[in-house]
Write an enzyme that holds these catalytic residues in place. Structure first.
Site, PDB file in Angstrom:
ATOM      1  N   LYS A 110      -7.652  -2.890   2.678  1.00 43.02           N
ATOM      2  CA  LYS A 110      -6.347  -2.278   2.959  1.00 43.02           C
ATOM      3  C   LYS A 110      -5.977  -2.645   4.386  1.00 43.02           C
ATOM      4  CE  LYS A 110      -8.382   2.279   3.877  1.00 43.02           C
ATOM      5  NZ  LYS A 110      -8.402   3.682   3.502  1.00 43.02           N
ATOM      6  N   ARG A 127      -3.178   8.913  -5.625  1.00 42.87           N
ATOM      7  CA  ARG A 127      -3.916   7.956  -6.447  1.00 42.87           C
ATOM      8  C   ARG A 127      -4.373   8.673  -7.707  1.00 42.87           C
ATOM      9  NH1 ARG A 127      -7.724   3.756  -5.076  1.00 42.87           N
ATOM     10  NH2 ARG A 127      -8.018   2.552  -7.004  1.00 42.87           N
ATOM     11  N   ARG A 162     -16.432  -0.170  -1.279  1.00 46.82           N
ATOM     12  CA  ARG A 162     -17.337  -1.295  -1.036  1.00 46.82           C
ATOM     13  C   ARG A 162     -16.605  -2.370  -0.250  1.00 46.82           C
ATOM     14  NH1 ARG A 162     -21.632  -0.797  -4.901  1.00 46.82           N
ATOM     15  NH2 ARG A 162     -22.185   1.350  -4.455  1.00 46.82           N
ATOM     16  N   LYS A 185       0.867  -1.174   0.000  1.00 47.30           N
ATOM     17  CA  LYS A 185       0.000   0.000   0.000  1.00 47.30           C
ATOM     18  C   LYS A 185       0.902   1.221   0.000  1.00 47.30           C
ATOM     19  CE  LYS A 185      -3.780   2.334   2.229  1.00 47.30           C
ATOM     20  NZ  LYS A 185      -3.296   3.525   1.546  1.00 47.30           N
ATOM     21  N   GLU A 199      -0.683   4.793  -8.500  1.00 46.25           N
ATOM     22  CA  GLU A 199      -0.293   5.771  -7.493  1.00 46.25           C
ATOM     23  C   GLU A 199       0.885   6.563  -8.040  1.00 46.25           C
ATOM     24  OE1 GLU A 199      -2.001   5.014  -4.527  1.00 46.25           O
ATOM     25  OE2 GLU A 199      -1.209   6.567  -3.191  1.00 46.25           O
TER      26      GLU A 199
END
Lengths: 526, 343
Positions: free
Chosen positions: A399, A234, A393, A229, A277
């Site tokens: 994450k 983004r 969702r 991550k 990203e």
């Protein structure tokens, strides 16, 4: 305007999501498309530019209400919201006008921008005389550029889908990018034709939910794809009809700011959309986020910043290939195609997001534990068969963020909040010890429960040592555990460090001020 | 030495040796009204208006020694002439007029000048020194007409009924709750249920001849009773309690002057705010101060400093008096709802 004010009140007066959606859907169904277009724009967070300096506006309000400045400030402090304070102070309306929302905007609001000060004043005062209650409040919010409604974009999309019968995904797509609030735009939202022509338009970003359960509860690791991550920006990179567009997640067009990526995108085939990203990246490794911030703030990018802080797109996903929307293909397939597209581009500005091998959940645990050393914020876990959805969702993507840095700090200053928190002290400044002195290093607003805020507010009022305007200097008594995401050396801060996303984790009622951490503890994180 | 002064136990008249609304037990207490911060337990003798005697007895218990006088009836306390005059705040609320050697002071307690069917209207009393509250002492506080507020409450109830929800309306148990019930007496709203703390005081109001909507004690209803479509009046402290669960789907409202400000409503986390106050708003406060003809104004509980500054700038000798009265607080209800009565 009256109908829009009723819609605003209906949304404002309930915390139930379904009631908000129903109220919006009902409005969209029955309102004039020209009004509905503006409503969509405002509800989606669109704001008119502020056309009148707030101080000037407040000055007119004081004169109209016949209230001296000191009393106006007292009122503003009690209300916590300038637009509302003005609405409450001004005399009651004298007449009523039944102008529609779009007329208020196009005939009254926008022309203010081209008027001289005297004409502006006459026009604004006239509006105040014609509006009362919620309508006047909304008008003041609009002219101060601070209009906000308590609904998410997702709820607006849901309401539009409900009102028009068009699928949510299509609505979300049509709304993204630069949506202009005009009657035609609103009408075309509900058009049954779905191959939209706007070449620049990004897809709504798909967002992951925070992982709350144990990782083992996700089932077999074979069904999951793990990635780092990253903490960057983004973005979607779009290549269509020979043109390149880079959109940030805030739906801002940022093509010009990242020439390395835009240049590389020019060599992508038409009808390609990448999701990834934007990361500051040098010598095969990421740079700290603060370096990227240096770049973002600049209007023009001189040569040295481009070589000091080069960027790449760490690519997560492929959303469109050869002009076809492939978001419903399984992730594993999209990923394979993404690799092909990037390989074919022969560009170093695109980097497929490295996949973390996942033979067992123990691999994931080990990677998670080592995330910080890689300058990653944690792990992303995505089902290999997941589609690229809309919004946030639960289910397909998770994450798993590493725990923040934590430190015990002493509250030394407090200030009243705004809006819902007006007249309650909710903005706190925290300090750590350095050679027997408390040095402030972070401000934090969130993390306490309403009851804790109330208790603390009472304590603050009773234990203020000194007041500087709205800021209260309080006795150094209460200790809080603060969490933050990152830390940087900073010459601009008294403490010599700047922390990123500080927040209150808990109130350490078990600790005394003497037990709080020191600056040395903070510096050790650097 | 002034005729009245702030002493440790409350506002004290030395010449007459009595206190007005003392916060600690004293020998002689003159009571402006029965709210908990003004009428405290433990004093030896109380003086109140006749209209207030019923609620005061409910509040202080049957052991208290209460002497009731009519509004306007002057009595002599150690050579000081004392009389009570309607304050329009709640049933029996009074301003205390104190006269000694030609000097007149009026302590208003809490008051409002708007009409209210549950109590005798405010009476203007001329004086040299006026002691005023300042609960809503800022110009943002201007009250809409009652009719507008009650229309809004009725419309809210009707919409809730049509959606199969109960309407849970919060208002302070003594005063506000009865003003709501009086305002809804002919409104074709209901059935109306009440919380125990409200119902107990309803009896006193009805006994005093105030006409209220017909009410039923909510906790007296059988288990599983369907409250959909009803209106329930309860003290704010009942919000979020287990007691609320029995009503099923509800919409919540709060009747208070604080509801004039959106942030206050949101902080309360109620669906609807109704601007209905038992205190003076800013324009009425200024008008009242002026009409009393007072050359000196003492400002007690509320937004004291701005009012003092406003009056001082207009040539009135004004000062803050640090009383321990609370008026109507935004953060906490004045009274703690009593134990529920057994139906």
């Amino acid at each position: 305007m009256r109908r829009f004010a009723l819609l605003f009140a209906a949304i404002d007066e309930t915390t139930r999501t379904n009631e908000k959606v129903d109220a919006m859907a009902e409005y969209f169904r029955s309102a004039d498309p020209a009004d509905a277009a503006w409503a969509v724009w405002f509800l989606s967070g669109g704001r008119p530019k502020r056309l009148i300096p707030v101080r000037r506006l407040a000055g007119w309000a004081m004169e109209e209400a016949d209230v001296p400045e000191w009393l106006f400030s007292e009122c503003y402090d009690a209300v916590g919201d300038l637009a509302e304070a003005m609405s409450l102070l001004l005399p009651d309306r004298e007449t009523t006008t039944d102008l529609a929302l779009h007329q208020w905007i196009t005939e009254r609001l926008l022309p203010l921008g081209t008027k001289g000060e005297e004409d502006q004043r006459a026009s604004v005062v006239q509006c105040w005389r014609e509006l009362g209650g919620t309508e006047r409040f909304i008008w003041n919010k609009l002219i101060t550029g601070g209009f906000r409604v308590g609904v998410s974009q997702q709820l607006v999309v849901r309401a539009l889908a409900k009102a028009t019968g068009v699928a949510e995904g299509v609505i979300a797509h049509r709304l993204s990018g630069t949506w202009v609030p005009r009657a035609e735009s609103f009408t075309s939202l509900s058009a049954s034709e779905t191959s939209d022509a706007d070449v620049s338009r990004p897809y709504p970003f798909f967002l992951a939910y925070p992982l709350e359960e144990e990782i083992e509860a996700l089932g077999s690791p074979a069904e999951w794809q793990a990635e780092w991550k990253w903490d960057g920006i983004r973005a979607q990179v779009i290549r269509r009809d020979g043109r390149t567009f880079i959109w940030s997640r805030g739906e801002e067009l940022v093509t010009e700011r990242f020439p390395e990526i835009a240049g590389a995108a020019d060599f992508l085939p038409d009808g390609t959309v990448l999701d990834g990203e934007i990361m500051p990246w040098k010598d095969g490794a990421p740079l700290p986020f603060a370096q990227l911030q240096r770049r973002i703030g600049r209007k023009s990018l001189g040569g040295s910043i481009l070589s000091d802080v080069p960027v790449v797109l760490v690519a997560y996903d492929l959303l469109e290939l050869e002009g076809c929307d492939i978001r419903n293909e399984p992730l594993a397939r999209r990923r394979a195609m993404l690799n092909e597209v990037i390989t074919a581009s022969r560009s170093t500005a695109f980097l497929p997001s490295p996949i973390v091998p996942l033979a067992s959940w123990a691999d994931a645990q080990a990677a998670y534990a080592g995330a910080r050393e890689r300058s990653a914020e944690g792990l992303m876990l995505k089902r290999s068969d997941s589609a690229y959805g809309v919004g946030r969702r639960k289910g397909g993507w998770w994450k798993w963020k590493v725990q923040p840095f934590t430190v015990d700090a002493v509250m030394i200053y407090a200030q009243a909040g705004h809006g819902r928190r007006a007249s309650l002290h909710t903005d706190y400044t925290f300090a750590v010890w350095d050679d027997g002195v408390l040095v402030p290093f972070a401000k934090a607003y969130s993390g306490l429960t309403d009851d804790e805020i109330r208790d603390l507010d009472r304590w603050i009022r009773a234990n203020t040592v000194e007041k500087f305007g709205p800021v209260r200097h309080v006795k150094p008594v209460h200790v809080f555990e603060l969490g933050f995401e990152g830390i940087q050396a900073s010459a601009r801060h008294k403490s010599g460090v700047a922390v990123r996303f500080p927040r209150i984790l808990r109130w350490r009622t078990d600790k005394r001020a003497e037990d709080a951490d020191t600056l040395a503890t903070l510096r050790a994180f650097l | 030495m002034t005729l009245l002064r702030l002493a440790e136990r409350g506002l004290y008249c030395e010449a007459g040796d009595f206190y007005i609304d003392p916060w600690q037990p004293v020998e002689r207490a003159v009571i402006t009204h029965a709210h908990g911060d003004h009428a405290r337990w433990g004093s030896e003798r109380y003086l109140s208006s006749r209209e207030a005697a019923g609620v005061l007895r409910t509040r202080l218990g049957s052991g208290a020694t209460i002497r009731a006088v009519d509004y306007g009836e002057a009595i002599d306390v150690n050579g000081v002439r004392v009389s009570l005059h309607p304050a329009g705040h709640i049933l029996g609320s009074a301003q205390v007029r104190v006269e000694h050697r030609g000097e007149v002071w009026v302590a208003s307690g809490d008051y409002k000048t708007q009409p209210d069917p549950t109590c005798t209207p405010f009476e203007l009393v001329r004086c040299h020194t006026f002691i005023t509250e300042s609960t809503f002492g800022l110009p943002i506080y201007r009250w809409p007409p009652d009719s507008e507020v009650f229309d809004a409450i009725r419309a809210w109830w009707r919409s809730n009924r049509d959606h199969g929800r109960a309407s849970l309306l919060f208002g302070y148990a003594l005063g506000k709750a009865q003003r709501l019930l009086a305002g809804l007496a002919d409104a074709d709203v209901g059935p109306v249920y009440t919380h125990g703390a409200v119902e107990r005081l309803n009896r006193d109001y009805r006994h005093a001849g105030v006409r209220l909507a017909d009410t039923q004690y909510a906790s007296g209803m059988p288990r599983g009773h369907d409250f959909a479509g009803s209106l329930i009046v309860a003290p704010p402290s009942a919000a979020g309690s287990l007691w609320v669960r029995r009503f099923g789907a509800i919409s919540t409202g709060f009747a208070s002057g604080w509801m004039r400000v959106r942030g206050a409503r949101r902080r309360r986390a109620v669906d609807r705010g109704f601007v209905l106050s038992d205190h003076v708003d800013w324009p009425s406060l200024l008008a009242t101060v002026e009409a009393t003809g007072a050359e000196r104004v003492w400002v007690t509980h509320g937004t004291r400093e701005p009012l003092v500054r406003w009056l001082s700038e207009r040539g009135i000798e004004a000062r803050v008096v640090a009383s321990q009265w609370k008026g109507e607080e935004d953060t906490d209800p004045v009274e703690v709802p009593g134990e529920e009565i057994t139906a």
